[in-house]
Design a protein around this motif. Structure first.
Motif, PDB file in Angstrom:
ATOM      1  N   GLY A   2      18.941 -10.995  -2.644  1.00 41.49           N
ATOM      2  CA  GLY A   2      18.658  -9.908  -3.564  1.00 41.49           C
ATOM      3  C   GLY A   2      18.424  -8.597  -2.849  1.00 41.49           C
ATOM      4  O   GLY A   2      18.532  -8.496  -1.644  1.00 41.49           O
ATOM      5  N   GLN A   3      18.116  -7.580  -3.636  1.00 41.44           N
ATOM      6  CA  GLN A   3      17.820  -6.279  -3.062  1.00 41.44           C
ATOM      7  C   GLN A   3      16.449  -5.834  -3.537  1.00 41.44           C
ATOM      8  O   GLN A   3      15.949  -6.291  -4.553  1.00 41.44           O
ATOM      9  N   LEU A   4      15.879  -4.905  -2.780  1.00 42.42           N
ATOM     10  CA  LEU A   4      14.588  -4.348  -3.161  1.00 42.42           C
ATOM     11  C   LEU A   4      14.778  -3.376  -4.315  1.00 42.42           C
ATOM     12  O   LEU A   4      15.807  -2.714  -4.424  1.00 42.42           O
ATOM     13  N   LEU A   5      13.774  -3.280  -5.160  1.00 40.51           N
ATOM     14  CA  LEU A   5      13.794  -2.310  -6.249  1.00 40.51           C
ATOM     15  C   LEU A   5      13.647  -0.903  -5.672  1.00 40.51           C
ATOM     16  O   LEU A   5      13.091  -0.736  -4.576  1.00 40.51           O
ATOM     17  N   PRO A   6      14.128   0.129  -6.391  1.00 40.48           N
ATOM     18  CA  PRO A   6      14.036   1.502  -5.866  1.00 40.48           C
ATOM     19  C   PRO A   6      12.616   1.918  -5.472  1.00 40.48           C
ATOM     20  O   PRO A   6      12.426   2.552  -4.431  1.00 40.48           O
ATOM     21  N   GLU A   7      11.614   1.543  -6.261  1.00 42.49           N
ATOM     22  CA  GLU A   7      10.237   1.924  -5.907  1.00 42.49           C
ATOM     23  C   GLU A   7       9.751   1.188  -4.655  1.00 42.49           C
ATOM     24  O   GLU A   7       8.989   1.725  -3.855  1.00 42.49           O
ATOM     25  N   GLU A   8      10.236  -0.051  -4.447  1.00 39.66           N
ATOM     26  CA  GLU A   8       9.891  -0.782  -3.233  1.00 39.66           C
ATOM     27  C   GLU A   8      10.554  -0.129  -2.017  1.00 39.66           C
ATOM     28  O   GLU A   8       9.942  -0.015  -0.954  1.00 39.66           O
ATOM     29  N   GLN A   9      11.786   0.308  -2.196  1.00 41.43           N
ATOM     30  CA  GLN A   9      12.502   0.986  -1.108  1.00 41.43           C
ATOM     31  C   GLN A   9      11.786   2.277  -0.717  1.00 41.43           C
ATOM     32  O   GLN A   9      11.662   2.587   0.470  1.00 41.43           O
ATOM     33  N   GLU A  13      10.417   3.376   2.927  1.00 46.15           N
ATOM     34  CA  GLU A  13      10.967   4.570   3.592  1.00 46.15           C
ATOM     35  C   GLU A  13       9.861   5.391   4.246  1.00 46.15           C
ATOM     36  O   GLU A  13      10.049   5.964   5.317  1.00 46.15           O
ATOM     37  N   GLN A  14       8.702   5.450   3.594  1.00 45.58           N
ATOM     38  CA  GLN A  14       7.579   6.230   4.118  1.00 45.58           C
ATOM     39  C   GLN A  14       7.030   5.627   5.413  1.00 45.58           C
ATOM     40  O   GLN A  14       6.454   6.330   6.235  1.00 45.58           O
ATOM     41  N   LEU A  15       7.216   4.327   5.607  1.00 49.05           N
ATOM     42  CA  LEU A  15       6.677   3.636   6.781  1.00 49.05           C
ATOM     43  C   LEU A  15       7.709   3.456   7.898  1.00 49.05           C
ATOM     44  O   LEU A  15       7.376   2.997   8.983  1.00 49.05           O
ATOM     45  N   SER A  16       8.959   3.828   7.624  1.00 53.17           N
ATOM     46  CA  SER A  16      10.028   3.543   8.576  1.00 53.17           C
ATOM     47  C   SER A  16      10.089   4.557   9.712  1.00 53.17           C
ATOM     48  O   SER A  16       9.632   5.682   9.589  1.00 53.17           O
ATOM     49  N   SER A 102      20.329   2.758  10.454  1.00 57.00           N
ATOM     50  CA  SER A 102      19.250   2.481   9.502  1.00 57.00           C
ATOM     51  C   SER A 102      17.913   2.578  10.213  1.00 57.00           C
ATOM     52  O   SER A 102      17.791   2.183  11.367  1.00 57.00           O
ATOM     53  N   PRO A 103      16.902   3.095   9.529  1.00 57.43           N
ATOM     54  CA  PRO A 103      15.579   3.199  10.158  1.00 57.43           C
ATOM     55  C   PRO A 103      14.980   1.818  10.418  1.00 57.43           C
ATOM     56  O   PRO A 103      15.356   0.838   9.790  1.00 57.43           O
ATOM     57  N   ASP A 112       2.301  -5.435   4.006  1.00 58.69           N
ATOM     58  CA  ASP A 112       1.184  -4.733   3.379  1.00 58.69           C
ATOM     59  C   ASP A 112       1.595  -4.062   2.069  1.00 58.69           C
ATOM     60  O   ASP A 112       0.780  -3.914   1.162  1.00 58.69           O
ATOM     61  N   GLN A 113       2.853  -3.648   1.970  1.00 58.82           N
ATOM     62  CA  GLN A 113       3.312  -2.871   0.822  1.00 58.82           C
ATOM     63  C   GLN A 113       3.998  -3.687  -0.271  1.00 58.82           C
ATOM     64  O   GLN A 113       3.986  -3.295  -1.426  1.00 58.82           O
ATOM     65  N   LEU A 114       4.617  -4.800   0.097  1.00 59.78           N
ATOM     66  CA  LEU A 114       5.417  -5.563  -0.865  1.00 59.78           C
ATOM     67  C   LEU A 114       4.914  -6.989  -1.003  1.00 59.78           C
ATOM     68  O   LEU A 114       4.208  -7.499  -0.145  1.00 59.78           O
ATOM     69  N   SER A 115       5.356  -7.634  -2.058  1.00 57.88           N
ATOM     70  CA  SER A 115       4.993  -9.041  -2.247  1.00 57.88           C
ATOM     71  C   SER A 115       5.872  -9.906  -1.346  1.00 57.88           C
ATOM     72  O   SER A 115       6.969  -9.510  -0.949  1.00 57.88           O
ATOM     73  N   VAL A 116       5.385 -11.081  -1.052  1.00 58.62           N
ATOM     74  CA  VAL A 116       6.133 -12.010  -0.206  1.00 58.62           C
ATOM     75  C   VAL A 116       7.453 -12.375  -0.884  1.00 58.62           C
ATOM     76  O   VAL A 116       8.494 -12.467  -0.236  1.00 58.62           O
TER      77      VAL A 116
END
Length: 190
Positions: A2-9, A13-16, A102-103, A112-116
């Motif tokens: 699958g792919q990450l949702l836009p808000e997850e991306q 991005e802020q941490l990359s 890609s970063p 820390d930011q996303l679910s497993v």
């Protein structure tokens, strides 16, 4: 996968961390090796005995390695000199494209930011790391093998220098020894 949702991306991005851009050269098709030239080369090589073939391979391989090293040095220097707004440069014999990789992101930050579940669906498994955890006793290799599928297995033969082959053999021996030591340490701890 699958792919990450836009808000997850956006969170990630802020941490990359950005990686260095590099140049990719694409020659014009008119400069590609002609199939006839290649057939002529193959015919000429087949007429040589095995020792001569190996000598020719070594000569061409040395030339290739030197030119590749020169190219890598040139493209690193050139990418520093190109203005930031330029993405592509057309030349009479091809084009240069600035490639922005890609970063990078630390896994711990992503956890820390996303679910497993999000990461499992969007991620790729690094089998090397999985084997290290199996050697440490977190789970058994047989459990991994039940879930693992091998696809598109092909065979290929590569001519290499004896020193390189010896280096690869030593690398895999050290790796096997390290996994064995991790396995023994996990047994001592339990």
């Amino acid at each position: 996968m699958g792919q990450l949702l836009p808000e997850e991306q956006k969170k990630l991005e802020q941490l990359s961390t950005l990686k260095q851009p590099y140049l990719r050269f694409s020659p014009k098709k008119s400069l590609w090796i002609d199939a006839g030239e290649l057939r002529d080369f193959e015919t000429a090589i087949k007429q040589l005995d095995i020792v001569q073939q190996i000598e020719e391979w070594k000569r061409i391989r040395l030339f290739y390695d030197q030119e590749l090293q020169r190219w890598n040095t040139l493209r690193k220097e050139a990418v520093r000199e190109i203005n930031e707004g330029i993405q592509r440069i057309e030349l009479s014999f091809g084009s240069l494209n600035v490639v922005i990789p890609s970063p990078q992101l630390k896994v711990i930050d992503a956890l820390d930011q996303l679910s497993v579940d999000s990461l499992v669906c969007a991620g790729r498994i690094n089998y090397e790391v999985v084997m290290e955890y199996a050697a440490k006793g977190f789970f058994k290799k047989s459990e991994i093998d039940r879930l693992r599928q091998l696809k598109n297995i092909t065979s290929k033969y590569i001519l290499t220098k004896l020193e390189k082959d010896k280096w690869k053999h030593e690398f895999f021996q050290r790796k096997k020894l390290r996994l064995s030591q991790l396995s023994q340490e996990s047994l001592w701890k339990s």
